[in-house]
Write a protein that holds these residues in place. Structure first.
Motif, short mmCIF file in Angstrom:
data_model
loop_
_atom_site.label_atom_id
_atom_site.label_comp_id
_atom_site.label_asym_id
_atom_site.label_seq_id
_atom_site.Cartn_x
_atom_site.Cartn_y
_atom_site.Cartn_z
N PRO A 79 -63.37 34.81 18.12
CA PRO A 79 -63.43 33.51 18.79
C PRO A 79 -62.02 32.94 18.97
CG PRO A 79 -65.17 33.65 17.16
CD PRO A 79 -64.31 34.90 16.98
N GLY A 80 -61.72 32.55 20.21
CA GLY A 80 -60.38 32.08 20.54
C GLY A 80 -59.51 33.16 21.14
N PHE A 81 -60.03 34.39 21.25
CA PHE A 81 -59.31 35.52 21.81
C PHE A 81 -60.17 36.21 22.86
CE2 PHE A 81 -57.62 34.75 17.66
CZ PHE A 81 -56.28 35.15 17.66
N GLY A 82 -59.50 36.90 23.79
CA GLY A 82 -60.23 37.68 24.79
C GLY A 82 -61.25 36.85 25.53
N ASP A 83 -62.48 37.36 25.59
CA ASP A 83 -63.54 36.68 26.31
C ASP A 83 -64.46 35.87 25.40
OD1 ASP A 83 -62.79 37.55 28.87
OD2 ASP A 83 -63.81 39.47 28.58
N SER A 84 -64.11 35.74 24.13
CA SER A 84 -64.89 34.90 23.22
C SER A 84 -64.41 33.46 23.31
CB SER A 84 -64.76 35.40 21.77
OG SER A 84 -65.39 36.64 21.61
N ARG A 85 -65.31 32.55 22.99
CA ARG A 85 -65.01 31.12 23.12
C ARG A 85 -65.33 30.39 21.82
NH1 ARG A 85 -62.47 33.04 26.28
NH2 ARG A 85 -62.49 32.87 28.56
N LEU A 86 -64.46 29.45 21.49
CA LEU A 86 -64.68 28.59 20.33
C LEU A 86 -65.53 27.39 20.70
CD1 LEU A 86 -61.02 28.61 19.00
CD2 LEU A 86 -62.98 29.44 17.68
N ALA A 87 -66.37 26.94 19.78
CA ALA A 87 -67.09 25.69 19.96
C ALA A 87 -66.09 24.54 19.90
CB ALA A 87 -68.16 25.54 18.89
N PRO A 88 -66.40 23.41 20.55
CA PRO A 88 -65.48 22.26 20.51
C PRO A 88 -65.16 21.85 19.08
CG PRO A 88 -67.18 21.92 22.17
CD PRO A 88 -67.57 23.15 21.40
N GLY A 89 -63.89 21.61 18.82
CA GLY A 89 -63.47 21.15 17.50
C GLY A 89 -63.32 22.23 16.46
N VAL A 90 -63.56 23.49 16.84
CA VAL A 90 -63.45 24.61 15.89
C VAL A 90 -62.11 25.30 16.08
CG1 VAL A 90 -64.42 26.83 15.19
CG2 VAL A 90 -65.94 24.94 15.81
N TRP A 91 -61.46 25.67 14.96
CA TRP A 91 -60.16 26.32 15.01
C TRP A 91 -60.29 27.77 14.56
CZ3 TRP A 91 -55.65 24.02 16.78
CH2 TRP A 91 -55.76 22.65 17.09
N PRO A 92 -59.50 28.67 15.16
CA PRO A 92 -59.67 30.11 14.89
C PRO A 92 -58.97 30.60 13.62
CG PRO A 92 -57.98 29.81 16.56
CD PRO A 92 -58.53 28.43 16.26
N ARG A 131 -54.09 27.84 23.89
CA ARG A 131 -54.91 28.79 23.13
C ARG A 131 -54.02 29.61 22.20
NH1 ARG A 131 -58.58 33.69 25.69
NH2 ARG A 131 -60.43 33.38 24.41
N TRP A 132 -52.88 30.04 22.71
CA TRP A 132 -51.94 30.80 21.87
C TRP A 132 -51.49 29.98 20.67
CZ3 TRP A 132 -49.18 35.62 22.20
CH2 TRP A 132 -48.08 35.70 21.33
N ILE A 133 -51.07 28.74 20.92
CA ILE A 133 -50.58 27.90 19.83
C ILE A 133 -51.71 27.57 18.85
CG2 ILE A 133 -49.46 25.72 19.23
CD1 ILE A 133 -47.70 27.85 20.64
N ASP A 134 -52.91 27.38 19.37
CA ASP A 134 -54.05 27.13 18.48
C ASP A 134 -54.23 28.25 17.47
OD1 ASP A 134 -54.59 24.75 19.78
OD2 ASP A 134 -56.32 25.51 20.90
N GLN A 135 -54.13 29.51 17.94
CA GLN A 135 -54.34 30.61 17.00
C GLN A 135 -53.15 30.77 16.05
OE1 GLN A 135 -52.77 33.85 17.07
NE2 GLN A 135 -51.53 33.56 18.91
N VAL A 136 -51.97 30.43 16.53
CA VAL A 136 -50.79 30.52 15.65
C VAL A 136 -50.88 29.52 14.51
CG1 VAL A 136 -48.30 30.06 15.53
CG2 VAL A 136 -49.21 31.49 17.37
N VAL A 137 -51.21 28.27 14.82
CA VAL A 137 -51.21 27.23 13.79
C VAL A 137 -52.44 27.30 12.89
CG1 VAL A 137 -49.80 25.69 15.21
CG2 VAL A 137 -52.29 25.47 15.28
N SER A 138 -53.47 28.05 13.31
CA SER A 138 -54.71 28.10 12.53
C SER A 138 -54.69 29.16 11.45
CB SER A 138 -55.89 28.39 13.47
OG SER A 138 -56.07 27.36 14.40
N VAL A 139 -53.77 30.11 11.56
CA VAL A 139 -53.77 31.25 10.65
C VAL A 139 -52.84 30.99 9.46
CG1 VAL A 139 -53.14 33.67 10.41
CG2 VAL A 139 -54.42 32.91 12.41
N SER A 140 -53.39 31.16 8.27
CA SER A 140 -52.62 30.90 7.06
C SER A 140 -52.98 31.91 5.98
CB SER A 140 -52.92 29.49 6.54
OG SER A 140 -52.43 29.30 5.23
N PHE A 141 -51.99 32.26 5.17
CA PHE A 141 -52.24 33.14 4.03
C PHE A 141 -53.24 32.51 3.07
CE2 PHE A 141 -51.84 36.12 0.80
CZ PHE A 141 -51.44 35.55 -0.40
N ASP A 142 -53.38 31.20 3.10
CA ASP A 142 -54.34 30.54 2.21
C ASP A 142 -55.75 31.09 2.42
OD1 ASP A 142 -52.44 28.96 1.03
OD2 ASP A 142 -52.79 27.23 2.34
#
Length: 278
Positions: free
Chosen positions: A66-79, A196-207
């Motif tokens: 979700p958030g990549f390719g042809d998949s879509r995120l629901a509103p308010g959801v982060w990847p 979309r690119w920035i959304d996936q960058v800021v959503s990913v964490s080692f946590d």
């Protein structure tokens, strides 16, 4: 089941509703199930050269995060990785899989390990390819984007495209053709793609993988740690450390391959997976 040749256009035919949105997916071949999980900043297109070989004696499941390719995120959801791991668990349940083989590339490796160790997805074997599991894994470029996301969101589109194009090409050891580069860039085009690119960058964490990392010594499933020998994003020593953290893990490198190991050398990648999964 359908088996697609690597020369055909890449498009996933299924659309599956999940808690985080809608997933594009497809199924190929026949035999024991194997689920392929791509990472960032790619999409299921990464697997197009691997699927035909695997599908000769496996049922191969591919999907866009979700958030990549042809998949879509629901509103308010982060990847986040947490979301993607939960999505993988939902898909395994949707497909009715008992103990599928799980293959994860880049953050897909973190997703697979969280899905198995935290979401309790059963597996007959795990293959981790140039995997972002042990932190910290961020490159200096990713760190800069996470520190200044608004600067990248407001960057002129042509400048942003130039930056991302160069970044994507650095994931490969071999030179990308214009056609291949465009396929990877397409999901990040225009202002919507830029966000979309920035959304996936800021959503990913080692946590999101910290809990899974704490349980790596409890992994009992056969595990393969496979790395591109020329990976400039995550060095082969990261693969060595990951394999050492998982009891009994097999460790191998793919020659003439960078971080996008399945793009650079799909034949050797597929052969390694076939030997591992049988």
């Amino acid at each position: 089941m359908i088996t697609r040749t690597s020369s055909e256009p890449w498009a996933l035919s299924q659309r599956i509703r999940v808690s985080g949105g809608e997933v594009a997916a497809d199924v190929f071949g026949d035999g024991p199930p194997v689920v392929l999980v791509h990472g960032a900043p790619s999409w299921s297109y990464l697997w197009r050269g691997v699927v035909p070989s695997l599908a000769r004696n496996h049922t191969v499941y591919v999907w866009d995060l979700p958030g990549f390719g042809d998949s879509r995120l629901a509103p308010g959801v982060w990847p986040s990785i947490e979301l993607q791991a939960r999505t993988l668990a939902e898909l395994v349940d949707h497909w009715g899989l008992g103990e599928p083989g799980l293959v994860g590339h880049d953050i897909g490796g973190g997703i697979v390990m969280r899905a198995h160790l935290i979401e309790q997805v059963p597996t007959r074997g795990i293959a981790l390819l140039d995997a972002a599991v042990l932190g910290p894994w961020n490159t200096p470029f990713t760190e800069h984007q996470q520190r200044y996301p608004q600067a990248y969101r407001t960057m002129p589109e042509d400048v942003f495209t130039d930056v991302i194009d160069k970044r994507l090409r650095s994931a490969c050891h071999r030179q990308m053709s214009e056609e291949v580069a465009e396929a990877y860039l397409s999901q990040w085009s225009g202002q919507a793609g830029q966000n979309r690119w920035i959304d996936q960058v800021v959503s990913v964490s080692f946590d999101d993988t910290r809990e899974a990392v704490a349980k790596l010594d409890r992994v009992t499933a056969p595990t393969l740690v496979l790395w591109g020998e020329q990976d400039q994003w995550l060095s082969t020593t990261t693969g060595d450390r990951l394999a050492a953290a998982i009891p009994g893990a097999q460790r191998a490198n793919i020659t003439a391959a960078g971080h996008f190991v399945a793009e650079d050398n799909p034949n050797d990648t597929a052969d390694a997976l076939l030997r591992f999964f049988g």
